[in-house]
Design a protein around this motif. Structure first.
Motif, PDB file in Angstrom:
ATOM      1  N   LEU A 146      12.671  -3.251   1.128  1.00 60.25           N
ATOM      2  CA  LEU A 146      12.146  -2.031   1.735  1.00 60.25           C
ATOM      3  C   LEU A 146      12.362  -0.827   0.810  1.00 60.25           C
ATOM      4  N   ALA A 147      11.302  -0.043   0.631  1.00 58.54           N
ATOM      5  CA  ALA A 147      11.379   1.117  -0.266  1.00 58.54           C
ATOM      6  C   ALA A 147      12.349   2.150   0.300  1.00 58.54           C
ATOM      7  N   GLU A 148      12.968   2.901  -0.602  1.00 59.04           N
ATOM      8  CA  GLU A 148      13.945   3.904  -0.188  1.00 59.04           C
ATOM      9  C   GLU A 148      13.327   4.912   0.783  1.00 59.04           C
ATOM     10  N   LYS A 149      12.106   5.359   0.462  1.00 56.95           N
ATOM     11  CA  LYS A 149      11.482   6.363   1.336  1.00 56.95           C
ATOM     12  C   LYS A 149      11.302   5.822   2.754  1.00 56.95           C
ATOM     13  N   CYS A 150      11.131   4.503   2.861  1.00 50.56           N
ATOM     14  CA  CYS A 150      10.937   3.900   4.177  1.00 50.56           C
ATOM     15  C   CYS A 150      12.266   3.707   4.894  1.00 50.56           C
ATOM     16  N   ARG A 151      13.325   3.467   4.102  1.00 51.82           N
ATOM     17  CA  ARG A 151      14.641   3.338   4.733  1.00 51.82           C
ATOM     18  C   ARG A 151      15.054   4.676   5.346  1.00 51.82           C
ATOM     19  N   GLU A 205       8.644   9.793  -7.501  1.00 55.43           N
ATOM     20  CA  GLU A 205       9.646   8.875  -8.062  1.00 55.43           C
ATOM     21  C   GLU A 205       9.018   7.522  -8.398  1.00 55.43           C
ATOM     22  N   ARG A 206       8.094   7.080  -7.564  1.00 57.39           N
ATOM     23  CA  ARG A 206       7.456   5.784  -7.819  1.00 57.39           C
ATOM     24  C   ARG A 206       6.707   5.783  -9.142  1.00 57.39           C
ATOM     25  N   VAL A 207       5.990   6.868  -9.445  1.00 53.29           N
ATOM     26  CA  VAL A 207       5.129   6.845 -10.630  1.00 53.29           C
ATOM     27  C   VAL A 207       5.842   7.243 -11.915  1.00 53.29           C
ATOM     28  N   CYS A 208       7.049   7.789 -11.815  1.00 51.46           N
ATOM     29  CA  CYS A 208       7.716   8.302 -13.020  1.00 51.46           C
ATOM     30  C   CYS A 208       7.965   7.182 -14.030  1.00 51.46           C
ATOM     31  N   PRO A 209       7.351   7.252 -15.222  1.00 53.67           N
ATOM     32  CA  PRO A 209       7.571   6.176 -16.186  1.00 53.67           C
ATOM     33  C   PRO A 209       8.966   6.224 -16.798  1.00 53.67           C
ATOM     34  N   ALA A 210       9.681   7.346 -16.578  1.00 54.41           N
ATOM     35  CA  ALA A 210      11.027   7.455 -17.144  1.00 54.41           C
ATOM     36  C   ALA A 210      12.099   7.165 -16.088  1.00 54.41           C
ATOM     37  N   ASN A 211      11.662   6.727 -14.913  1.00 57.44           N
ATOM     38  CA  ASN A 211      12.604   6.374 -13.837  1.00 57.44           C
ATOM     39  C   ASN A 211      13.543   7.509 -13.439  1.00 57.44           C
ATOM     40  N   ILE A 212      13.065   8.718 -13.405  1.00 52.92           N
ATOM     41  CA  ILE A 212      13.907   9.848 -12.990  1.00 52.92           C
ATOM     42  C   ILE A 212      13.902   9.888 -11.453  1.00 52.92           C
ATOM     43  N   PRO A 213      15.090   9.941 -10.833  1.00 57.53           N
ATOM     44  CA  PRO A 213      15.147   9.889  -9.363  1.00 57.53           C
ATOM     45  C   PRO A 213      14.753  11.222  -8.717  1.00 57.53           C
ATOM     46  N   LEU A 214      13.472  11.557  -8.831  1.00 56.97           N
ATOM     47  CA  LEU A 214      12.986  12.860  -8.358  1.00 56.97           C
ATOM     48  C   LEU A 214      13.138  13.027  -6.854  1.00 56.97           C
ATOM     49  N   GLY A 215      13.128  11.902  -6.137  1.00 61.79           N
ATOM     50  CA  GLY A 215      13.255  11.966  -4.690  1.00 61.79           C
ATOM     51  C   GLY A 215      14.540  12.651  -4.251  1.00 61.79           C
ATOM     52  N   GLY A 241       6.653  -0.089   7.253  1.00 55.38           N
ATOM     53  CA  GLY A 241       7.523   0.056   6.080  1.00 55.38           C
ATOM     54  C   GLY A 241       6.949  -0.665   4.868  1.00 55.38           C
ATOM     55  N   MET A 242       7.091  -0.044   3.714  1.00 57.10           N
ATOM     56  CA  MET A 242       6.517  -0.568   2.477  1.00 57.10           C
ATOM     57  C   MET A 242       7.595  -1.211   1.606  1.00 57.10           C
ATOM     58  N   VAL A 243       7.181  -2.060   0.693  1.00 52.16           N
ATOM     59  CA  VAL A 243       8.150  -2.602  -0.263  1.00 52.16           C
ATOM     60  C   VAL A 243       8.241  -1.658  -1.462  1.00 52.16           C
ATOM     61  N   ASP A 244       9.356  -1.718  -2.147  1.00 54.66           N
ATOM     62  CA  ASP A 244       9.544  -0.935  -3.355  1.00 54.66           C
ATOM     63  C   ASP A 244       8.967  -1.757  -4.514  1.00 54.66           C
ATOM     64  N   PRO A 245       7.889  -1.271  -5.147  1.00 53.69           N
ATOM     65  CA  PRO A 245       7.248  -2.081  -6.198  1.00 53.69           C
ATOM     66  C   PRO A 245       8.195  -2.405  -7.364  1.00 53.69           C
ATOM     67  N   ALA A 246       9.102  -1.470  -7.680  1.00 52.19           N
ATOM     68  CA  ALA A 246      10.009  -1.722  -8.806  1.00 52.19           C
ATOM     69  C   ALA A 246      11.017  -2.830  -8.461  1.00 52.19           C
ATOM     70  N   LEU A 247      11.537  -2.764  -7.228  1.00 51.06           N
ATOM     71  CA  LEU A 247      12.468  -3.813  -6.781  1.00 51.06           C
ATOM     72  C   LEU A 247      11.772  -5.167  -6.760  1.00 51.06           C
ATOM     73  N   CYS A 279       0.831  -1.206   0.000  1.00 45.56           N
ATOM     74  CA  CYS A 279       0.000   0.000   0.000  1.00 45.56           C
ATOM     75  C   CYS A 279       0.869   1.261   0.000  1.00 45.56           C
ATOM     76  N   THR A 280       1.743   1.329  -0.987  1.00 40.44           N
ATOM     77  CA  THR A 280       2.707   2.429  -1.082  1.00 40.44           C
ATOM     78  C   THR A 280       2.028   3.757  -1.378  1.00 40.44           C
ATOM     79  N   ALA A 281       0.969   3.717  -2.174  1.00 46.96           N
ATOM     80  CA  ALA A 281       0.354   4.957  -2.673  1.00 46.96           C
ATOM     81  C   ALA A 281      -0.090   5.873  -1.539  1.00 46.96           C
ATOM     82  N   ASN A 282       0.204   7.151  -1.700  1.00 43.90           N
ATOM     83  CA  ASN A 282      -0.230   8.176  -0.755  1.00 43.90           C
ATOM     84  C   ASN A 282      -1.577   8.713  -1.241  1.00 43.90           C
ATOM     85  N   LEU A 283      -2.614   8.353  -0.543  1.00 44.96           N
ATOM     86  CA  LEU A 283      -3.968   8.685  -1.003  1.00 44.96           C
ATOM     87  C   LEU A 283      -4.377  10.118  -0.673  1.00 44.96           C
TER      88      LEU A 283
END
Lengths: 337, 326
Positions: B160-165, B275-285, B116-122, B54-58
């Motif tokens: 573990l997702a980066e934001k959670c680390r 960063e999670r949603v970026c389809p171009a994988n740009i490390p916006l974080g 803590g959430m998992v990183d969906p891409a990982l 449930c990574t998404a921030n609603l």
């Protein structure tokens, strides 16, 4: 011309034969894979699923200068397109999308920019032996070895590629590389056919489109549109990464006294799409905009050009940030019919 | 997480006369995917879940609502919206309250302490996605992947997702109803991503971002998913004057990305959604966290912690540092 075989060891030489032409091929790693111009002397590796960004920009660039002009002067300068381009390793769904979009750009009049590129581009396809998770090409008229839109189709047979020309451009390519090729016997052709049958069987997602194009207009006010668009963020991921989405806007960009008129991708998921000068917008919320995305692909385009404007590549499903899934939407449409 | 209790509480909240709907998470259409759920009646609360997926921030949905002009005589439905939030999500709500982007009496906040959430891409990279439904749960020392009836234990660090680390606030900072006991905050890791860019010289940093921004396709998913990007009239959509051209080239892409990052300085609550949603994988974080750290180090301000705080950009203290002003 009959089917030809290319030993993979000769692949770099084959690519080398394409001198004088710009080669575009899938580049980058994993999820960042996209079509980009290849450095001279490189031979692209073709082991990949599909590119994240479709190769549509080869014919329909995200930003295209239509003409340049100077403030205070009356003449305009139209850019000349002359570079021949070969796209290597295009998946059959993406090539098919180009054949579908041809309909739009030749509607009433041929679009000179699009068709000039079409003329300059040679599409070398690569049949899919391992379909992706969200592939559903076989549900919308395509297939893992569909040749529609392609000039030449390659199939990976392990040690060899099987090459089949589809158009004259494809035949010319084979002629140019004649000394690297050998004729394929019936066994190899059968091997390919079997591979493609297995590939078709490996496609997990499916959709029954019967009745959808005719039925969609009748669902205009159906509550399903509210339901399926509730979580939509209104970003351009689904449309910008869709190989068949072709909506564009034309805007002038000025720098000092120099200006250019550009055609750029637009997205029906954006708020300012179809925003009138008066401030009125016939598609004011994401409900209407989502409805438009589905109707355009599965109804309007079919009505106008007799083909569904979706090739089942699965990109919009893979990459939607909130799991809006076109296959699921269409299943709900079916149920509501 | 006690899902029965979560669903029961959600059902009670949705059944209230003063609540319009509740936004939570539900299983997505396939594999590991999770989708936002808009729950309008008590029965539908049964589909709600809370898992490491449930990574998404609603919180973004609080300001994303588009309203049609009402027919004459019809009153607007101004009942409350109920929202499920993790620690980081709750900071977005708090910051929206600070900025008066939402009214406190128009939201019901269901806080969930987050382990803590998992990183969906990982996850997709290491454990290929499947068509069949798959799930992930927390275990004492990590995660457990459940699929095809089999359970696979995975160490926490692996997914573990980066934001959670980097997280310092796993427990909701603002809530009306708390679901579950608070979790013990863990020691956040060093921000290696930001350090990696900081350690480059000016030319190196420029080259790094030039390379990243060149990939941007300007789909604006980062802007749209961001709970703190909620201007009704965004400069990016303005056609007259056209502040940022829609042309996709390095210059305009950079103008867009820098404008986005600067508008978030002192406001970004580091939920990592862009960063999670970026389809171009740009490390916006990396960009956002760098600016967040500048604001924290220079002004001692951290957004989204106190709903009563003064907004950073609208506050002034006579002893604010100004040594960077030439």
């Amino acid at each position: 011309m009959s089917a030809m075989l290319l030993n993979k060891e000769k692949w770099p030489e084959f690519v080398g034969k394409l001198t004088g032409k710009k080669i575009w091929a899938p580049q980058g790693e994993g999820q960042e894979m996209r079509f980009a111009p290849l450095d001279e002397g490189d031979a692209p590796a073709l082991e990949y699923g599909n590119t994240r960004v479709p190769p549509k920009q080869a014919l329909f660039p995200q930003t295209e200068t239509l003409f340049r002009f100077q403030l205070g002067r009356e003449d305009v300068e139209v850019p000349e397109l002359e570079e021949e381009v070969v796209l290597l390793g295009v998946r059959p769904c993406d090539a098919r999308s180009m054949a579908i979009v041809d309909n739009l750009f030749s509607w009433e009049e041929d679009d000179p920019y699009y068709f000039k590129r079409r003329e300059l581009v040679t599409l070398v396809g690569l049949a899919c032996s391992e379909p992706g998770l969200n592939c559903f090409c076989t549900s919308v008229g395509g297939g893992p070895a569909s040749t529609e839109g392609l000039d030449l189709l390659m199939t990976d047979l392990g040690e060899h590629y099987l090459l089949e020309a589809v158009t004259e451009k494809g035949e010319n390519l084979l002629k140019e590389a004649g000394d690297l090729l050998e004729e394929a016997d019936d066994d190899k052709v059968k091997e390919k056919e079997q591979l493609i049958e297995e590939s078709k069987g490996a496609i997990k997602r499916s959709l029954d489109t019967e009745g959808i194009p005719e039925g969609l207009p009748g669902l205009w006010e159906d509550p399903l549109w509210q339901r399926v668009s509730a979580s939509c963020l209104g970003c351009g991921t689904c449309t910008y990464l869709c190989p068949t989405c072709h909506c564009f806007d034309i805007q002038d960009e000025v720098e000092g006294f120099a200006a250019r008129s550009c055609r750029m991708w637009d997205s029906c998921m954006f708020g300012e799409y179809t925003l009138h000068t008066s401030g009125h917008n016939p598609r004011p919320t994401r409900r209407e905009r989502t409805r438009n995305r589905i109707n355009h692909k599965y109804s309007y385009f079919v009505d106008k050009f007799d083909v569904i404007a979706c090739v089942g590549c699965g990109r919009c499903v893979n990459l939607c940030p909130v799991n809006i899934d076109i296959v699921e939407i269409l299943k709900q449409v079916k149920e509501a019919l | 997480m006690d899902l029965d209790k979560l669903r029961e509480t959600a059902a009670e909240v949705v059944a209230r006369d003063d609540v319009k709907y509740l936004i939570g998470w539900k299983k997505g259409s396939y594999g590991f995917r999770v989708a936002p759920a808009f729950v309008e009646d008590a029965e539908s609360a049964a589909e709600l879940i809370f898992s490491p997926l449930c990574t998404a921030n609603l919180a973004t949905y609080l300001t994303l609502v588009e309203q049609l002009p009402l027919p004459r005589g019809q009153e607007p439905d101004d009942r409350k919206v109920a929202l499920m939030v993790k620690g980081c999500d709750s900071r977005a709500v708090a910051q929206l309250l600070v900025e008066k982007g939402i009214h406190r009496d128009k939201v019901v906040i269901l806080g969930i302490p987050c382990p803590g959430m998992v990183d969906p891409a990982l996850l997709a990279e290491k454990y290929s996605e499947t068509e069949d439904p798959a799930d992930i749960n927390w275990s004492d020392d990590g995660f457990v992947i459940v699929r095809d009836g089999e359970e696979t234990a995975v160490p926490r660090e692996e997914l573990l997702a980066e934001k959670c680390r980097l997280c310092r606030y796993p427990n909701p900072v603002v809530s009306d109803i708390m679901l579950g006991e608070p979790v013990e905050a863990w020691e956040p890791e060093e921000d290696e991503g930001v350090a990696e860019v900081e350690n480059k010289d000016v030319d190196g940093r420029w080259a790094y971002w030039q390379d990243q921004f060149a990939d941007c396709i300007r789909c604006y998913s980062c802007r749209n998913v961001c709970p703190m990007c909620y201007c009704q009239d965004c400069i990016l959509d303005r056609l007259n004057p056209n502040w940022v051209y829609r042309s996709v080239n390095f210059s305009e892409n950079t103008a867009f990305n820098i404008a986005r990052a600067f508008h978030l300085a002192g406001r970004c609550i580091e939920c990592g959604e862009c960063e999670r949603v970026c389809p171009a994988n740009i490390p916006l974080g990396k960009l956002n966290r760098k600016l967040a750290r500048e604001v924290r180090d220079k002004y001692g301000f951290e957004p989204g912690l106190d709903p009563e705080a003064e907004p950073f950009q609208a506050s002034y203290k006579p002893d604010d540092p100004e040594d960077f002003i030439l």
